[in-house]
Design an enzyme around this catalytic site. Sequence first.
Site, PDB file in Angstrom:
ATOM      1  N   LYS A 178      41.659   1.376 -45.716  1.00 12.44           N
ATOM      2  CA  LYS A 178      42.841   1.405 -44.848  1.00 12.44           C
ATOM      3  C   LYS A 178      43.895   2.282 -45.511  1.00 12.44           C
ATOM      4  O   LYS A 178      44.558   1.871 -46.462  1.00 12.44           O
ATOM      5  CB  LYS A 178      43.416   0.000 -44.638  1.00 12.44           C
ATOM      6  CG  LYS A 178      44.436  -0.004 -43.496  1.00 12.44           C
ATOM      7  CD  LYS A 178      45.546  -0.994 -43.661  1.00 12.44           C
ATOM      8  CE  LYS A 178      46.754  -0.455 -44.330  1.00 12.44           C
ATOM      9  NZ  LYS A 178      47.430   0.697 -43.729  1.00 12.44           N
ATOM     10  N   ASN A 233      55.241  -4.156 -54.831  1.00 13.32           N
ATOM     11  CA  ASN A 233      55.037  -5.481 -55.431  1.00 13.32           C
ATOM     12  C   ASN A 233      55.017  -6.595 -54.394  1.00 13.32           C
ATOM     13  O   ASN A 233      54.236  -7.535 -54.496  1.00 13.32           O
ATOM     14  CB  ASN A 233      56.132  -5.760 -56.459  1.00 13.32           C
ATOM     15  CG  ASN A 233      55.819  -5.063 -57.740  1.00 13.32           C
ATOM     16  OD1 ASN A 233      55.738  -3.845 -57.755  1.00 13.32           O
ATOM     17  ND2 ASN A 233      55.592  -5.811 -58.795  1.00 13.32           N
ATOM     18  N   GLU A 253      47.737  -2.183 -58.225  1.00  9.98           N
ATOM     19  CA  GLU A 253      48.578  -1.207 -58.927  1.00  9.98           C
ATOM     20  C   GLU A 253      49.880  -1.124 -58.148  1.00  9.98           C
ATOM     21  O   GLU A 253      49.877  -0.717 -56.982  1.00  9.98           O
ATOM     22  CB  GLU A 253      47.907   0.178 -58.953  1.00  9.98           C
ATOM     23  CG  GLU A 253      46.713   0.281 -59.872  1.00  9.98           C
ATOM     24  CD  GLU A 253      47.035  -0.001 -61.321  1.00  9.98           C
ATOM     25  OE1 GLU A 253      48.208   0.116 -61.714  1.00  9.98           O
ATOM     26  OE2 GLU A 253      46.104  -0.356 -62.060  1.00  9.98           O
ATOM     27  N   CYS A 287      55.025   6.391 -58.424  1.00 10.62           N
ATOM     28  CA  CYS A 287      55.092   5.103 -59.118  1.00 10.62           C
ATOM     29  C   CYS A 287      55.475   5.327 -60.582  1.00 10.62           C
ATOM     30  O   CYS A 287      56.043   4.449 -61.220  1.00 10.62           O
ATOM     31  CB  CYS A 287      53.773   4.361 -59.013  1.00 10.62           C
ATOM     32  SG  CYS A 287      52.374   5.376 -59.446  1.00 10.62           S
ATOM     33  N   GLU A 388      63.098  -0.932 -58.599  1.00  8.69           N
ATOM     34  CA  GLU A 388      62.483   0.341 -58.219  1.00  8.69           C
ATOM     35  C   GLU A 388      63.211   0.920 -57.005  1.00  8.69           C
ATOM     36  O   GLU A 388      63.347   0.259 -55.984  1.00  8.69           O
ATOM     37  CB  GLU A 388      61.006   0.122 -57.877  1.00  8.69           C
ATOM     38  CG  GLU A 388      60.276   1.423 -57.622  1.00  8.69           C
ATOM     39  CD  GLU A 388      58.805   1.229 -57.285  1.00  8.69           C
ATOM     40  OE1 GLU A 388      58.495   0.370 -56.437  1.00  8.69           O
ATOM     41  OE2 GLU A 388      57.973   1.946 -57.860  1.00  8.69           O
TER      42      GLU A 388
HETATM   43  P1  NDP Z   1      53.458  -0.707 -49.346  1.00 12.65           P
HETATM   44  O1  NDP Z   1      53.160  -1.869 -50.210  1.00 12.65           O
HETATM   45  O2  NDP Z   1      54.450  -0.866 -48.264  1.00 12.65           O
HETATM   46  O3  NDP Z   1      52.116  -0.216 -48.613  1.00 12.65           O
HETATM   47  C1  NDP Z   1      50.954   0.089 -49.336  1.00 12.65           C
HETATM   48  C2  NDP Z   1      49.760  -0.128 -48.441  1.00 12.65           C
HETATM   49  O4  NDP Z   1      49.638  -1.524 -48.150  1.00 12.65           O
HETATM   50  C3  NDP Z   1      49.858   0.586 -47.089  1.00 12.65           C
HETATM   51  O5  NDP Z   1      48.585   1.026 -46.717  1.00 12.65           O
HETATM   52  C4  NDP Z   1      50.340  -0.540 -46.180  1.00 12.65           C
HETATM   53  O6  NDP Z   1      50.012  -0.338 -44.830  1.00 12.65           O
HETATM   54  C5  NDP Z   1      49.562  -1.710 -46.749  1.00 12.65           C
HETATM   55  N1  NDP Z   1      50.109  -3.026 -46.397  1.00 12.65           N
HETATM   56  C6  NDP Z   1      51.372  -3.335 -46.001  1.00 12.65           C
HETATM   57  N2  NDP Z   1      51.465  -4.667 -45.731  1.00 12.65           N
HETATM   58  C7  NDP Z   1      50.244  -5.197 -45.974  1.00 12.65           C
HETATM   59  C8  NDP Z   1      49.702  -6.525 -45.871  1.00 12.65           C
HETATM   60  N3  NDP Z   1      50.438  -7.553 -45.497  1.00 12.65           N
HETATM   61  N4  NDP Z   1      48.408  -6.710 -46.189  1.00 12.65           N
HETATM   62  C9  NDP Z   1      47.633  -5.669 -46.604  1.00 12.65           C
HETATM   63  N5  NDP Z   1      48.082  -4.395 -46.694  1.00 12.65           N
HETATM   64  C10 NDP Z   1      49.371  -4.158 -46.399  1.00 12.65           C
HETATM   65  O7  NDP Z   1      53.819   0.485 -50.310  1.00 12.65           O
HETATM   66  P2  NDP Z   1      54.215   1.979 -49.949  1.00 12.65           P
HETATM   67  O8  NDP Z   1      53.167   2.576 -49.071  1.00 12.65           O
HETATM   68  O9  NDP Z   1      55.607   1.981 -49.471  1.00 12.65           O
HETATM   69  O10 NDP Z   1      54.091   2.701 -51.365  1.00 12.65           O
HETATM   70  C11 NDP Z   1      55.106   2.683 -52.294  1.00 12.65           C
HETATM   71  C12 NDP Z   1      54.847   1.655 -53.397  1.00 12.65           C
HETATM   72  O11 NDP Z   1      53.592   1.902 -53.995  1.00 12.65           O
HETATM   73  C13 NDP Z   1      55.858   1.738 -54.510  1.00 12.65           C
HETATM   74  O12 NDP Z   1      56.259   0.460 -54.919  1.00 12.65           O
HETATM   75  C14 NDP Z   1      55.081   2.419 -55.630  1.00 12.65           C
HETATM   76  O13 NDP Z   1      55.571   2.165 -56.911  1.00 12.65           O
HETATM   77  C15 NDP Z   1      53.724   1.882 -55.425  1.00 12.65           C
HETATM   78  N6  NDP Z   1      52.722   2.755 -56.030  1.00 12.65           N
HETATM   79  C16 NDP Z   1      52.105   2.334 -57.189  1.00 12.65           C
HETATM   80  C17 NDP Z   1      51.205   3.129 -57.854  1.00 12.65           C
HETATM   81  C18 NDP Z   1      50.500   2.631 -59.091  1.00 12.65           C
HETATM   82  O14 NDP Z   1      49.427   3.138 -59.378  1.00 12.65           O
HETATM   83  N7  NDP Z   1      51.045   1.682 -59.824  1.00 12.65           N
HETATM   84  C19 NDP Z   1      50.895   4.477 -57.369  1.00 12.65           C
HETATM   85  C20 NDP Z   1      51.564   4.827 -56.152  1.00 12.65           C
HETATM   86  C21 NDP Z   1      52.456   3.969 -55.520  1.00 12.65           C
HETATM   87  P3  NDP Z   1      51.019   0.325 -43.765  1.00 12.65           P
HETATM   88  O15 NDP Z   1      52.101   1.005 -44.538  1.00 12.65           O
HETATM   89  O16 NDP Z   1      50.166   1.274 -43.041  1.00 12.65           O
HETATM   90  O17 NDP Z   1      51.512  -0.783 -42.917  1.00 12.65           O
END
Ligand code: NDP
Length: 501
Positions: A178, A233, A253, A287, A388
């Site tokens: 996804k 998070n 992550e 990130c 963050e």
């Molecule tokens: P989100 O947590 O909002 O979304 C990440 C993914 O999770 C998307 O595909 C999203 O889908 C999906 N998602 C959202 N809600 C749910 C749920 N209830 N159940 C399952 N999946 C869900 O993060 P962002 O996309 O905004 O990314 C930014 C964040 O990612 C930052 O905090 C960043 O630090 C972190 N990050 C961490 C990295 C690491 O390796 N440590 C690397 C890159 C980013 P959709 O958006 O399509 O609804």
Amino acid sequence: METTQVKKLKNFINGEWKEPSTEKSTKVYNPANSETLAEVPLSNARDVKAAAAAAVSAQKKWALVPAPQRAEVLYKTGLIMKEKKEHLARLLTMENGKVIEEARGEVQEGIDMAFYMAGEGRRLFGQTTPSELKDKFAMSVRAPVGVVGIITPWNFPIAIATWKSFPAIVAGNAVIWKPATETPLMAFELAGILHEAGLPEGVLNVVFGSGSTVGEAMIEEDVIRVISFTGSNEVGRNIAGKCGSRLKKVSLEMGGKNGVIVMDDADLSLAAEGILWSAFGTSGQRCTACSRVMVHENVKKELEDRLVQAAAKLTIGNGLDESIKVGPIINRGGLEKIQNYVDIGKSEGAKLLTGGSVMDKGALKNGCYFAPTIFTDVTPGMRIAREEIFGPVVSLISVKNFEEAVDINNQVEFGLSSSIFTKDVNKVFAAQRDLDTGIVYINAGTTGAEIHLPFGGTKGTGNGHRDSGVAALDVFTEWKAVYVDFSGRLQRAQIDVEEGS
Ligand code: NDP
């Protein structure tokens, strides 16, 4: 500037582009100019079920294909990605906004991962070990877990997908992916490339849709034995809780609050360059972005001046233009969040040195741009020093010595990346030992991971797993212990062991 035809995307299930079981969809916009790029389906649990059925049947056959042959598919994938690198990079800039140079770098990361994991097809090492009994052989082998679910964010839409799907595929799993709804085009491209490279139908399935519907359905789907997630998070904790009660393996992550330490013996020109690149690259939406600088009080003023001067030279705009250094923020929600943190910083008493506002004049008027922002006189307890922000905002915190800098670095809830600029070899070694993060850089910024090393963080950044490197295989495999008794009689471990025999 180039435009693209609006693509109406479908899910990729069992090797075919399939209409989702719902008519719902949403548009995907280019954050540089608000142009519509694609229409992406908002699939539901029925589509996840269809992907799961395809994955279960494909995985049984895929696991029996010798690993070196599985690896051949990844090798071909790497070659095709190489051929299409410029096309992928331009599309990535359009859907995500990062500048073209960085987009090329991200695609290269995927290519590197394809070749690296192709190599794993001839390794996938287990262990052999002596048995405590005569005429008995013991070993451990990696076995695929079966069907794995990967959930990826928008900020590295192709690299993170390759970090997760390629080790899963070479280890003999089938994948349900996804992607983030904001950036589906890289998923469309990557699925097509894997198919072209000869990946059998059903081994990779892509289900587009929101996290709250498709993501949750993946967690509830029993046949998915592992969820590998990168994102925020808040969402990660929610996923961990749900997977925990289902005894489903989960690799997380998540966020970072990455710090750079600048000691008074540092090469300040190099430090300023490293900070700028880490803080404002990908518009701070990495990130691993640097969002705190613990600077020795003796060099604080000079570093401030250097950073402000360098920030003034950064060109802001559409990342497809090669002269642009900082692209847009992913969407208007992101802009609001960043502006809110800037306002919090000011109200907390931090001093704004430069930036601090949305940029929407002239050529930037239709996009989502935020000025590179530098705060100074920040204290460790301020929210802008702890939370963050995920935007081009960096905070300078004055410190008296090395110990104080390390202490402040380690005070935050996250533990992804950190760095130190110093010429003192003793401090270098103490820093790599004492900085409580999964990644430590010496005389470089907080970004720049290479794919053959483990990637991930301590504390609130993750739950102990790693993407990338050999460590990624641990997420997607089970250890199986195998005992082969060739004595022809029943031998009981711990009981039939004769002393000195
Ligand atoms: P989100 O947590 O909002 O979304 C990440 C993914 O999770 C998307 O595909 C999203 O889908 C999906 N998602 C959202 N809600 C749910 C749920 N209830 N159940 C399952 N999946 C869900 O993060 P962002 O996309 O905004 O990314 C930014 C964040 O990612 C930052 O905090 C960043 O630090 C972190 N990050 C961490 C990295 C690491 O390796 N440590 C690397 C890159 C980013 P959709 O958006 O399509 O609804």
